[in-house]
Design an enzyme around this catalytic site. Structure first.
Site, mmCIF file in Angstrom:
data_model
loop_
_atom_site.group_PDB
_atom_site.id
_atom_site.type_symbol
_atom_site.label_atom_id
_atom_site.label_comp_id
_atom_site.label_asym_id
_atom_site.label_seq_id
_atom_site.Cartn_x
_atom_site.Cartn_y
_atom_site.Cartn_z
ATOM 1 N N HIS A 3 -3.884 6.085 3.014
ATOM 2 C CA HIS A 3 -4.360 4.424 2.715
ATOM 3 C C HIS A 3 -3.846 4.094 3.065
ATOM 4 O O HIS A 3 -4.621 2.601 3.465
ATOM 5 C CB HIS A 3 -4.592 4.775 1.152
ATOM 6 N N SER A 27 -11.032 -1.318 -0.862
ATOM 7 C CA SER A 27 -9.159 -1.147 -0.226
ATOM 8 C C SER A 27 -9.791 -1.544 0.958
ATOM 9 O O SER A 27 -8.978 -2.233 2.244
ATOM 10 C CB SER A 27 -8.985 -0.006 -0.509
ATOM 11 N N ASP A 73 0.797 -0.859 0.331
ATOM 12 C CA ASP A 73 -0.571 0.191 -0.479
ATOM 13 C C ASP A 73 0.742 0.516 0.168
ATOM 14 O O ASP A 73 1.883 1.526 -0.302
ATOM 15 C CB ASP A 73 -0.674 -0.673 1.840
#
Length: 774
Positions: A216, A549, A136
């Protein structure tokens, strides 16, 4: 010297086709290519593959990565014609462009069936011996979610590192966050980097290290395996105890995605190589295709890298993409991946739109600033001007004189939802109503807006616009009602979640299953505010995000718990356990619905169903798959042995009789018939189940056939006596065009279930569809 001469002559001869005219190479802009090389072709004069590869270039630093674990080959910056000449060499099995990928962006673990002090969340150390690798944007290591308090020693098999860099030292790793790496060479090459004119990373907004500038990665890592964090919330929303699905599992972070720049295939492949060598047990990758095009598996580095991982016993959990509710929008399609769609949970953040005529319309919001206190304001829709950009509230598209002091209706799409609110604020608006279009339906996600704002569904949006057009002085206000728990129905398939059918391999049902992916609270970076906008200067330890996600790391954490409980299970067995025990009903004990339409959802939406970890721990039977099975599958879909070797790394030989791809021992069945079929037509499937439950068990089958379809299973009873662990059966699906009933997705849905009459029900979805061969 004389003894080296034959090798040198061989070297000169073998690389003649690698040569290219320097003038031609200079005439074309360079770009990054990935080369899959037959490792056995390396001349013995070279001590390593790197020496072999680099010897072919006048400028050796052009090589970015050398791959030697899940993949053999290298990536390099070259002129396209030079890359093409390299691709003609017999040692090169494949050449593909370095594509850019995109990220697929507390209460949710309980919603998977986990309960405190029970089962996989008992007081034992379930998960502490398992390592989850997260691909990520990096990690913000100081968060409470990554505390190593009361954790035992790092598993001895761990071989990874804590890579230092900007604002990241070896001390940022601990017994929880046991490793961290960053992969930037592909990104720098694509953006110029040290070899180009515009430089590499913009270090004013990004860290050249594993530290997370985007948020994220911190969010997904803590969702998978965050420690218990008390009094967690996002600006007061979702207050409670935040924890990941596998709170005691170890984390290794692989930063492959960069703020505002996406994720490059060459870097992702390097991360796969490193993670498997490091010793991870599970890989969580919330990344997908970016260009909207699905490539054959032998040209897809995520498929190739994940095969290399799975073939070594590593579970790879991937996101299904956020392009739903469109049909055939699911991504990450390889049959060795676990592909995860998104669902809602039973928590919501309601916000009401109150119109001047007294109507109250339901919406959602995470706005935490000063409220409107019930005051009514004029409400306006810029789209009534006929200008598309104005209806979407794009930058500089709305007239301040027309919106000042008013609540503005903005259509969803083309720009970030929170950015539209900033456009309204800068133009002098006092609030925003964000209206879904027909493609989004009634699916809503909360956003931490910087202006009073509420998102509403398509029907409510149309109602507001109609009210504005039909009223002389339309007014409205917004009421924000905080956090509500116990929402029914839930789960619901998220409107944005990628849907089937599988556009690459229609005989494999994708997504495999769904997990919580809407309004998920997890840890956040200090580098940016919760909206991600530059103007958002707020700092928050946790943030609430939505997307597949967020669903993917739920399954990554689930896989870690199952791997800890059953260390001898293969990745396919772990996926099977989750699929065959998944729920198809909501908390009202009714069939799950589709958020986009409100109608019952199907296996194209949820795969096998919603993860239920409490049942997955003891599934009774599993559908296992070996590396040889995957090779036979690839032969069955028509890949050549050379193309398959690109994926498998080792030479393969396809059987003389072409295998049937639908006979891959998958926990779901897709029967495809030609649309030209008129009379009864049948298709047979062979499946084998492995008993992982009680010995001497007897399972009997129950069939729920799709409408207008006949399904026969032989034998109808499976007995596992003594040392017998595996049993095979045949499913015959028969259709007649005069009786087949297909729904608006072009398919009919059913299931087969094996039950021991006790606690085990092993369910597999059946999909019947018509598709003419190309």
């Amino acid at each position: 010297m004389a003894s080296l001469l034959p090798h040198l002559l061989l070297l000169v001869f073998s690389f003649q086709s690698f040569s290219s005219s320097p003038a031609a190479a200079a005439a074309t802009d360079k770009k990054t290519f990935i080369f899959r090389v037959d490792s056995q072709s390396k001349p013995s004069i070279f001590p390593t593959h790197y020496h072999w590869y680099s010897a072919e270039f006048a400028d050796a630093p052009q090589i970015l990565h050398v791959y030697d674990t899940v993949f053999h080959g290298f990536s390099a910056v070259l002129a396209p014609d030079y890359a093409a000449s390299l691709g003609r060499h017999p040692a090169v099995l494949a050449v593909f462009d370095d594509r850019r990928r995109e990220l697929h962006t507390t209460r949710s673990p309980q919603f998977l069936g986990l309960r405190n002090q029970r089962g996989l969340w008992s007081e034992s150390d379930y998960g502490s011996d398992v390592i989850i690798g997260v691909f990520d944007t990096g990690v913000w290591p100081e968060r409470r979610s990554f505390s190593d308090a009361n954790l035992g020693p790092v598993p001895s098999r761990w071989k990874g590192i804590c890579q230092i860099g900007a604002r990241f030292t070896a001390k940022n790793c601990n017994k929880k966050l046991i490793g961290a790496r960053f992969f930037v060479k592909g990104h720098e090459a694509a953006g110029g980097g040290p070899m180009g004119p515009i430089g590499g990373i913009n270090e004013t907004v990004e860290f050249r290290s594993p530290r997370d500038a985007d948020g994220h990665g911190t969010h997904t890592a803590s969702t998978a395996a965050g420690r218990h964090s008390f009094k967690a919330s996002m600006e007061g929303y979702a207050l409670g105890v935040a924890k990941g699905v596998a709170p005691k599992a170890r984390l290794a972070v692989y930063k492959v995605c960069w703020k505002d720049a996406g994720c490059l295939d060459s870097d992702i492949l390097a991360a796969f190589d490193a993670a498997v060598t490091d010793g991870v047990d599970v890989i969580s990758i919330s990344i997908g295709g970016g260009d909207g095009i699905s490539s054959p598996y032998y040209l897809d580095p995520i498929a190739i890298g994940s095969y290399g991982a799975v073939s070594r016993g590593v579970v790879v959990s991937s996101s299904a993409g956020n392009d739903g509710p469109n049909s055939m929008s699911v991504t990450n399609l390889a049959p060795w991946l676990v592909t995860v769609g998104a669902s809602t949970i039973d928590r919501n953040f309601p916000a009401d739109v109150v119109l001047g005529d007294g109507r109250k319309l339901s919406g959602v919001s995470l706005y935490s600033g000063a409220s409107l206190n019930g005051k009514m304001f004029p409400v306006v829709y810029p789209g009534n001007t006929g200008v598309l950009a104005a209806s979407l509230c794009m930058e500089n598209s709305i007239d301040p004189a027309a919106v000042r002091g008013k609540i503005v209706v903005c259509d969803r799409g083309s720009s970030p939802r929170v950015a539209k609110g900033m456009v309204v604020k800068k133009a002098g608006g006092v609030g925003m109503i964000l209206a879904n279009g027909a493609s989004n339906g009634e699916g809503l996600v909360g956003d931490a807006h910087l202006v009073p704002a509420a998102a509403v569904g398509s029907d409510e949006g149309d109602a507001v616009k109609k009210y504005i057009s039909s009223t002389r002085n339309p007014t409205a206000t917004l009421n924000f009602r905080g956090t509500i728990i116990g929402i029914k129905p839930a789960p619901v398939v998220a409107s944005f979640s990628g849907r089937g059918p599988n556009g690459m391999s229609p005989e494999i049902l994708k997504p495999d299953l769904i997990a919580p992916g809407v309004n998920i609270l997890a840890a956040w970076t200090d580098a940016i505010g919760p909206t991600g906008l530059e103007l958002d200067t707020r700092k928050t330890e946790f943030n609430i995000l939505s997307g597949t996600s967020m669903a993917c790391p739920h399954v990554s954490g689930a896989a870690a718990l199952l791997k800890s409980a059953h260390p001898d299970w293969s990745p396919a067995a772990i996926r099977s356990a989750m699929m065959t025990t998944a729920n198809r009903v909501n908390n009202m004990n009714q069939p799950m619905t589709d958020e986009a339409t409100g109608k019952p959802s199907t296996a194209y939406d949820f795969g096998a169903g919603h993860v239920n970890l409490d049942r997955a721990m003891d599934p009774g039977l599993v559908y296992d798959i070996t590396n040889e099975d995957y090779v036979n599958y690839l032969c069955g879909v028509g890949y050549s042995p050379k193309a398959i070797q690109v994926i498998t790394r080792v030479p393969v030989k396809c059987p003389a009789k072409k295998p049937m791809p639908e006979n891959l021992n998958y926990p779901s069945l897709v029967a495809i018939f030609p649309s030209s079929s008129r009379g009864p037509t049948s298709k047979a499937f062979i499946r084998t189940v492995t008993n992982v439950g009680e010995s001497n068990a007897v399972y009997r089958v129950t069939v729920q056939p799709p409408k207008g379809v006949i399904v026969n299973v032989k034998p109808r009873t499976l007995s596992f006596a003594g040392a017998v662990k595996k049993r095979s059966f045949i499913v015959t699906v028969t259709v007649d065009a005069h009786h087949l009933v297909l729904d608006d997705t072009g398919a009919a849905f059913g299931s087969i279930s094996w039950s021991d009459g006790k606690q085990h029900v092993v369910r597999s979805p059946i999909v019947v569809t018509q598709l003419d061969p190309l």
